[in-house]
Design a protein around this motif. Structure first.
Motif, PDB file in Angstrom:
ATOM      1  N   LEU A  66       0.831  -1.206   0.000  1.00 21.45           N
ATOM      2  CA  LEU A  66       0.000   0.000   0.000  1.00 21.45           C
ATOM      3  C   LEU A  66       0.869   1.261   0.000  1.00 21.45           C
ATOM      4  O   LEU A  66       0.520   2.260  -0.640  1.00 21.45           O
ATOM      5  CB  LEU A  66      -0.942  -0.005   1.209  1.00 21.45           C
ATOM      6  N   ALA A  67       1.985   1.221   0.715  1.00 16.46           N
ATOM      7  CA  ALA A  67       2.889   2.366   0.746  1.00 16.46           C
ATOM      8  C   ALA A  67       3.512   2.585  -0.633  1.00 16.46           C
ATOM      9  O   ALA A  67       3.648   3.726  -1.088  1.00 16.46           O
ATOM     10  CB  ALA A  67       3.981   2.152   1.801  1.00 16.46           C
ATOM     11  N   LYS A 126       5.936   9.261   6.904  1.00 16.30           N
ATOM     12  CA  LYS A 126       4.671   8.730   6.402  1.00 16.30           C
ATOM     13  C   LYS A 126       3.522   9.221   7.293  1.00 16.30           C
ATOM     14  O   LYS A 126       3.707   9.333   8.506  1.00 16.30           O
ATOM     15  CB  LYS A 126       4.693   7.202   6.385  1.00 16.30           C
ATOM     16  N   PRO A 127       2.345   9.447   6.748  1.00 10.78           N
ATOM     17  CA  PRO A 127       2.033   9.399   5.314  1.00 10.78           C
ATOM     18  C   PRO A 127       2.660  10.578   4.576  1.00 10.78           C
ATOM     19  O   PRO A 127       2.555  11.723   5.007  1.00 10.78           O
ATOM     20  CB  PRO A 127       0.507   9.484   5.288  1.00 10.78           C
ATOM     21  N   ALA A 132       2.168   1.728  -3.487  1.00 11.71           N
ATOM     22  CA  ALA A 132       1.108   2.223  -4.373  1.00 11.71           C
ATOM     23  C   ALA A 132       0.843   3.702  -4.130  1.00 11.71           C
ATOM     24  O   ALA A 132       0.614   4.467  -5.076  1.00 11.71           O
ATOM     25  CB  ALA A 132      -0.167   1.409  -4.151  1.00 11.71           C
ATOM     26  N   ARG A 133       0.871   4.124  -2.853  1.00 13.42           N
ATOM     27  CA  ARG A 133       0.627   5.538  -2.556  1.00 13.42           C
ATOM     28  C   ARG A 133       1.740   6.406  -3.127  1.00 13.42           C
ATOM     29  O   ARG A 133       1.479   7.462  -3.720  1.00 13.42           O
ATOM     30  CB  ARG A 133       0.515   5.749  -1.041  1.00 13.42           C
ATOM     31  N   LEU A 134       2.992   5.979  -2.961  1.00 12.74           N
ATOM     32  CA  LEU A 134       4.098   6.758  -3.507  1.00 12.74           C
ATOM     33  C   LEU A 134       4.018   6.841  -5.030  1.00 12.74           C
ATOM     34  O   LEU A 134       4.268   7.897  -5.619  1.00 12.74           O
ATOM     35  CB  LEU A 134       5.437   6.143  -3.081  1.00 12.74           C
ATOM     36  N   ARG A 156       3.317  13.523   2.191  1.00 16.95           N
ATOM     37  CA  ARG A 156       2.474  14.525   1.541  1.00 16.95           C
ATOM     38  C   ARG A 156       3.086  14.935   0.204  1.00 16.95           C
ATOM     39  O   ARG A 156       4.306  14.964   0.061  1.00 16.95           O
ATOM     40  CB  ARG A 156       2.308  15.749   2.451  1.00 16.95           C
ATOM     41  N   SER A 202       1.351   6.766  -6.798  1.00 18.52           N
ATOM     42  CA  SER A 202       0.258   7.686  -7.116  1.00 18.52           C
ATOM     43  C   SER A 202       0.698   9.134  -6.958  1.00 18.52           C
ATOM     44  O   SER A 202       0.383   9.992  -7.793  1.00 18.52           O
ATOM     45  CB  SER A 202      -0.940   7.393  -6.206  1.00 18.52           C
ATOM     46  N   LEU A 203       1.448   9.420  -5.903  1.00 17.13           N
ATOM     47  CA  LEU A 203       1.950  10.783  -5.693  1.00 17.13           C
ATOM     48  C   LEU A 203       2.956  11.179  -6.773  1.00 17.13           C
ATOM     49  O   LEU A 203       2.936  12.310  -7.270  1.00 17.13           O
ATOM     50  CB  LEU A 203       2.593  10.899  -4.307  1.00 17.13           C
TER      51      LEU A 203
END
Length: 234
Positions: free
Chosen positions: A11-12, A100-101, A14-16, A103, A18-19
């Protein structure tokens, strides 16, 4: 800017990713779950920046950064949930330390710092090997080479695009590129950046683990101490 994401949490990662899709002039070249996988991927992916977690199974983020400390690339930006590693991270030459999280604003700041540092680095000239392929003269960038093996009259170069035959000897190549090629055995050279580990077999033989290939050439006893030292130094 070529970015490799290194984090054991899907998940981490995937979030990175996406950013990073919202950041300009950024290409995500890969996403891996531990430091060992990152080391194995460096030769093929050639990232400019690692977004690197700290607490991971196997090779931790700080251990990986320590191995990379002597290299100009990739630069390291730590992305972690823990504040207490920041001082050590900057001692290792990290560009930034993101909590994390993560920004988007802070990620952009870190990438801008990395970009400024990359621009200040002297440009590296690309070295090429010139040889023959099916009777034609061709060249291949040394960064793309996986291994060089002496076979009868020629040296067979394995690279990301296939094979190439060289008429120079291994000794001539070793002397021409002393900072880039290392000897594993009397019949085998590899680019130093490809070496990611050593594997000892039950019969005592030692094989080299190389990034970008399943080929595991044998290491001679004579060259083993040099390779172990190189791995310790990163």
């Amino acid at each position: 800017m070529r970015v490799l994401i290194v984090d054991d949490e899907p998940l981490a990662r995937a979030r990175l990713a996406s950013l990073l899709a919202e950041c300009s002039d950024v290409e995500v070249v890969g996403s891996v779950g531990d430091g060992d996988a990152a080391m194995a991927a460096l030769g093929d992916l050639q990232p400019d920046v690692l977004l690197l977690d700290i607490n991971m199974p196997g090779l931790t983020g700080t251990a990986l950064a320590q191995r990379l400390a002597g290299r100009k690339r990739p630069l390291v930006v730590f992305c972690t949930a823990y504040e207490n590693h920041a001082l050590h991270a900057f001692d290792l030459g990290a560009v930034d330390y993101l909590l994390k999280p993560v920004r988007l604003e802070r990620l952009n700041e870190a990438l801008q710092r990395a970009g400024q540092r990359l621009q200040q680095m002297p440009r590296e000239t690309v070295s090429y090997l010139h040889g023959r392929l099916r009777g034609e003269q061709v060249r291949v960038a040394l960064n793309d080479v996986v291994s060089l093996v002496a076979e009868e009259k020629y040296v067979v170069v394995q690279h990301r695009g296939g094979q190439l035959l060289l008429e120079e000897s291994l000794r001539q190549l070793e002397e021409a590129y002393p900072q880039q090629l290392i000897r594993l055995h009397r019949n085998c050279l590899v680019p130093s950046q490809r070496l990611v580990g050593l594997k000892t077999l039950a019969d005592g033989r030692v094989l080299a683990r190389l990034s970008g290939t399943e080929f595991t050439p044998e290491v001679s006893r004579r060259n083993l101490p040099t390779l172990r030292k190189l791995l310790r130094m990163g």
